[in-house]
Design a protein around this motif. Structure first.
Motif, mmCIF file in Angstrom:
data_model
loop_
_atom_site.group_PDB
_atom_site.id
_atom_site.type_symbol
_atom_site.label_atom_id
_atom_site.label_comp_id
_atom_site.label_asym_id
_atom_site.label_seq_id
_atom_site.Cartn_x
_atom_site.Cartn_y
_atom_site.Cartn_z
ATOM 1 N N LEU A 275 -3.324 2.279 -3.552
ATOM 2 C CA LEU A 275 -1.944 2.979 -3.241
ATOM 3 C C LEU A 275 -1.772 2.888 -1.817
ATOM 4 O O LEU A 275 -2.880 3.736 -1.112
ATOM 5 C CB LEU A 275 -1.915 4.375 -3.790
ATOM 6 N N LYS A 276 -0.804 2.305 -1.194
ATOM 7 C CA LYS A 276 -0.536 2.388 0.321
ATOM 8 C C LYS A 276 0.653 3.191 0.662
ATOM 9 O O LYS A 276 1.672 3.227 0.228
ATOM 10 C CB LYS A 276 -0.230 1.047 0.560
ATOM 11 N N ILE A 277 0.406 4.129 1.602
ATOM 12 C CA ILE A 277 1.400 4.979 2.023
ATOM 13 C C ILE A 277 2.036 4.328 3.197
ATOM 14 O O ILE A 277 1.373 4.134 4.212
ATOM 15 C CB ILE A 277 0.487 6.371 2.732
ATOM 16 N N PRO A 278 3.303 4.221 3.357
ATOM 17 C CA PRO A 278 3.980 3.534 4.733
ATOM 18 C C PRO A 278 3.988 4.599 5.702
ATOM 19 O O PRO A 278 3.980 5.836 5.476
ATOM 20 C CB PRO A 278 5.326 3.337 3.995
ATOM 21 N N ARG B 37 2.625 7.172 -12.008
ATOM 22 C CA ARG B 37 2.111 6.143 -12.744
ATOM 23 C C ARG B 37 0.534 6.264 -12.878
ATOM 24 O O ARG B 37 0.065 6.144 -13.817
ATOM 25 C CB ARG B 37 2.945 4.937 -12.705
ATOM 26 N N ILE B 38 0.327 5.990 -11.814
ATOM 27 C CA ILE B 38 -1.179 5.682 -11.748
ATOM 28 C C ILE B 38 -2.004 6.969 -12.116
ATOM 29 O O ILE B 38 -3.009 6.829 -12.711
ATOM 30 C CB ILE B 38 -1.534 5.532 -10.110
ATOM 31 N N ALA B 39 -1.389 8.265 -11.869
ATOM 32 C CA ALA B 39 -1.909 9.380 -12.020
ATOM 33 C C ALA B 39 -2.501 9.597 -13.714
ATOM 34 O O ALA B 39 -3.347 10.278 -14.014
ATOM 35 C CB ALA B 39 -1.130 10.490 -11.791
ATOM 36 N N GLN B 40 -1.702 8.906 -14.471
ATOM 37 C CA GLN B 40 -2.004 8.932 -16.217
ATOM 38 C C GLN B 40 -3.375 8.263 -16.449
ATOM 39 O O GLN B 40 -3.485 8.283 -17.624
ATOM 40 C CB GLN B 40 -0.654 8.364 -16.672
ATOM 41 N N HIS B 41 -3.828 7.554 -15.489
ATOM 42 C CA HIS B 41 -4.876 6.676 -15.859
ATOM 43 C C HIS B 41 -6.132 7.003 -15.136
ATOM 44 O O HIS B 41 -6.146 7.034 -13.921
ATOM 45 C CB HIS B 41 -4.637 5.259 -15.747
ATOM 46 N N ASN B 42 -7.269 7.556 -15.912
ATOM 47 C CA ASN B 42 -8.172 7.969 -14.984
ATOM 48 C C ASN B 42 -9.300 6.869 -14.571
ATOM 49 O O ASN B 42 -10.254 6.561 -14.998
ATOM 50 C CB ASN B 42 -9.216 8.690 -16.069
ATOM 51 N N MET B 43 -8.720 6.076 -13.376
ATOM 52 C CA MET B 43 -9.405 4.984 -12.761
ATOM 53 C C MET B 43 -9.790 5.594 -11.463
ATOM 54 O O MET B 43 -8.879 6.171 -10.738
ATOM 55 C CB MET B 43 -8.829 3.765 -12.825
ATOM 56 N N PRO B 44 -10.629 4.935 -10.572
ATOM 57 C CA PRO B 44 -10.775 5.373 -9.348
ATOM 58 C C PRO B 44 -9.530 4.835 -8.447
ATOM 59 O O PRO B 44 -9.185 3.670 -8.594
ATOM 60 C CB PRO B 44 -12.024 4.694 -8.585
ATOM 61 N N ILE B 45 -9.076 5.243 -7.465
ATOM 62 C CA ILE B 45 -7.924 5.052 -6.516
ATOM 63 C C ILE B 45 -8.386 5.009 -5.080
ATOM 64 O O ILE B 45 -9.135 5.772 -4.578
ATOM 65 C CB ILE B 45 -6.825 6.003 -6.626
ATOM 66 N N LEU B 46 -7.886 4.182 -4.536
ATOM 67 C CA LEU B 46 -8.131 3.938 -2.947
ATOM 68 C C LEU B 46 -6.695 3.936 -2.474
ATOM 69 O O LEU B 46 -5.828 3.178 -2.511
ATOM 70 C CB LEU B 46 -8.742 2.414 -2.635
ATOM 71 N N ILE B 47 -6.475 5.134 -1.590
ATOM 72 C CA ILE B 47 -5.222 5.324 -0.913
ATOM 73 C C ILE B 47 -5.462 4.912 0.544
ATOM 74 O O ILE B 47 -6.383 5.410 1.274
ATOM 75 C CB ILE B 47 -4.979 6.786 -0.830
ATOM 76 N N SER B 48 -4.686 3.990 1.082
ATOM 77 C CA SER B 48 -4.698 3.249 2.677
ATOM 78 C C SER B 48 -3.508 3.983 3.280
ATOM 79 O O SER B 48 -2.215 3.831 2.575
ATOM 80 C CB SER B 48 -4.987 2.062 2.520
ATOM 81 N N GLY B 49 -3.764 3.856 4.486
ATOM 82 C CA GLY B 49 -2.416 4.028 5.370
ATOM 83 C C GLY B 49 -2.931 4.730 6.765
ATOM 84 O O GLY B 49 -4.252 5.031 6.963
ATOM 85 N N GLU B 50 -2.046 4.557 7.735
ATOM 86 C CA GLU B 50 -2.352 5.140 8.987
ATOM 87 C C GLU B 50 -2.582 6.667 9.239
ATOM 88 O O GLU B 50 -2.510 7.409 8.193
ATOM 89 C CB GLU B 50 -1.057 4.912 9.903
ATOM 90 N N SER B 51 -3.310 6.961 10.411
ATOM 91 C CA SER B 51 -3.447 8.362 10.360
ATOM 92 C C SER B 51 -2.433 9.342 10.526
ATOM 93 O O SER B 51 -1.514 9.101 11.125
ATOM 94 C CB SER B 51 -4.352 8.475 11.763
#
Length: 457
Positions: free
Chosen positions: A304-307, A159-173
């Motif tokens: 976008l948070k990765i579990p 869903r996020i991919a359709q909108h050309n905005m900056p994205i911050l992906i967070s998650g553990e190593s």
């Protein structure tokens, strides 16, 4: 995105005719009547293709071809030469110097369009190949797993991919932030463009500005990653490692929609998506004044948070099967199954290194183990786990205890260093700091143990 073509020819009629034809075909076109104007146009904006006349009043096309052929982007910037007085020798020389093709005047419309389309297609393939070579740790094309948790994150990413905005992906190593960045790229409007990865933690602070924004000195131009990602995606990995001066420069570029190369004077306006990732809580970095607040809010437009893997244990089986297939099919390693006891042990494990640790475990098991089923006795030592004692043998010792002292110590050191390298994404300086040893000593130890931080899976 319309491909941008620079047409260089000293004859106004040819310039205008070619421009009209190409614009009718859906291309964006800029023209230049001589070498000086061509240099300026190319400096101001990187073309996707150049149509270059050989005979011009100030600088001939062969000279420009030689000059531009020494730049960093020469491999994937096609240049098509044109001439009304060409010879076989001239065509051969132009091709030897890196020209994609040679067209004779008067130009054939059909041949012109065919050559341009073939050249652009070849350039895209080269860009994709360069992008794939840079992604040394990526193997899957989309996140693996059927859990509701991972399915929800995949749906959010699409869903996020359709909108050309900056994205911050967070998650553990090791949780798969780079994989999700590519997943967003492949589901968005930029999917046919390049996917350029910039690992911020691996770039020396003094080189960051040139790496990102490029540089120019006289006629020598170095296109930075921002321009290389034009019409595609720029992935800033571990954005929290970005130097303060580069943070300021990037923020200025995001606000203005343009930037200057280092040493440059003309603004560059690329069209791209920016995705950043972090394994830290960036809001805490802002509070600690180690990260700019305005840049944080700009990049965090769509989070976008990765579990972590421990929150989706139902995906462990799928991931194990995927990587066993991957290493057996692509690397020729012996295919092996996991016993039920081994699977139960792996489901209970907390996976501090997440998916990256799981991938590394599978690779080690297939390389170091023998043929046949993988049992829990083989798995446990590699995870530094102690097998649960059974009622029949309450004093069952750890597998390491059966080894000679030197071998047991090396096994522990291997697991210890690998754990911290996985957590720091292969950053040797951070690992040395965590281990409390000098970096030179750490390099020596890793060489003895056979650990290469540049080849972590």
């Amino acid at each position: 995105m319309k491909p941008y073509i620079l047409v260089v020819d000293d004859e106004p009629e040819i310039r205008n005719t070619v421009r009209e034809i190409l614009e009718d075909e859906g291309f964006e076109v800029e023209t230049a009547e001589d070498g000086s104007t061509a240099r300026s146009a190319r400096r101001n904006r990187r073309p996707d293709l150049i149509l270059l006349d050989i005979w011009m009043p100030d600088v001939d096309g062969i000279t420009l071809l030689k000059e531009w052929g020494s730049d960093d982007d020469a491999e994937d910037l096609p240049i098509v030469m044109m001439s009304g007085h060409g010879t076989v020798e001239t065509a051969v020389e132009a091709t030897r110097l890196g020209a994609y093709d040679f067209l004779e005047k008067p130009l054939s419309l059909a041949k012109l369009l065919l050559t341009i389309n073939n050249a652009l297609k070849a350039s895209r393939l080269k860009q994709e190949n360069i992008s794939l070579q840079r992604q040394t740790s990526a193997s899957a094309t989309e996140p693996t797993g059927k859990s509701l948790t991972i399915q929800q994150v995949k749906n959010d990413a699409e869903r996020i991919a359709q909108h050309n905005m900056p994205i911050l992906i967070s998650g553990e190593s090791g949780s798969g932030k780079k994989l999700f960045a590519r997943y967003v790229h492949e589901h968005g409007p930029q999917k046919n463009g390049p996917f350029i990865v910039v690992p911020m933690g691996s770039i020396a602070a003094e080189n960051t500005d040139i790496e990102l924004f490029g540089s120019e000195a006289g006629e020598q131009i170095n296109y930075g990653r921002l321009e290389q990602a034009n019409h595609g995606t720029l992935f800033l990995e571990d954005i929290d490692e970005m130097a303060p001066n580069t943070q300021a420069r990037l923020m200025g570029a995001l606000e203005a929609g343009s930037f200057l190369r280092v040493g440059g004077s003309e603004p560059i306006k690329p069209n791209l998506r920016i995705i950043a990732s972090t394994q830290k809580t960036l809001a805490d970095e802002v509070s600690a004044r180690s990260f700019r607040e305005d840049l944080y809010f700009n990049l965090n437009g769509v989070p976008l948070k990765i579990p972590p893997l421990r929150e989706r244990p139902e995906d462990i089986m799928d991931l194990l099967n995927y990587y066993v297939d991957y290493f057996s099919q692509r690397h020729g390693l012996t295919y092996r199954n996991f016993s039920m006891a081994a699977l139960n042990l792996l489901r209970q494990y907390r996976w501090p290194g997440n998916v990256l640790e799981l991938k590394n475990l599978v690779q080690r098991l297939l390389i170091m183990g023998s043929e046949g089923e993988i049992g829990q006795e083989e798995v446990a030592p590699m995870l530094s786990l102690q097998l649960q004692a059974t009622k029949k043998d309450v004093s069952s010792p750890r597998t390491e205890f059966a080894l000679p002292l030197k071998a047991a110590r090396e096994r522990f050191e291997y697991d210890y260093l690998l754990h911290h390298l996985l957590e720091t994404n292969g950053n040797v300086s951070q690992t040395a700091e965590r281990a409390g040893v000098e970096r030179t000593n750490l390099y020596r130890k890793m060489k003895i143990l056979g650990i290469d931080p540049k080849k972590l899976p």
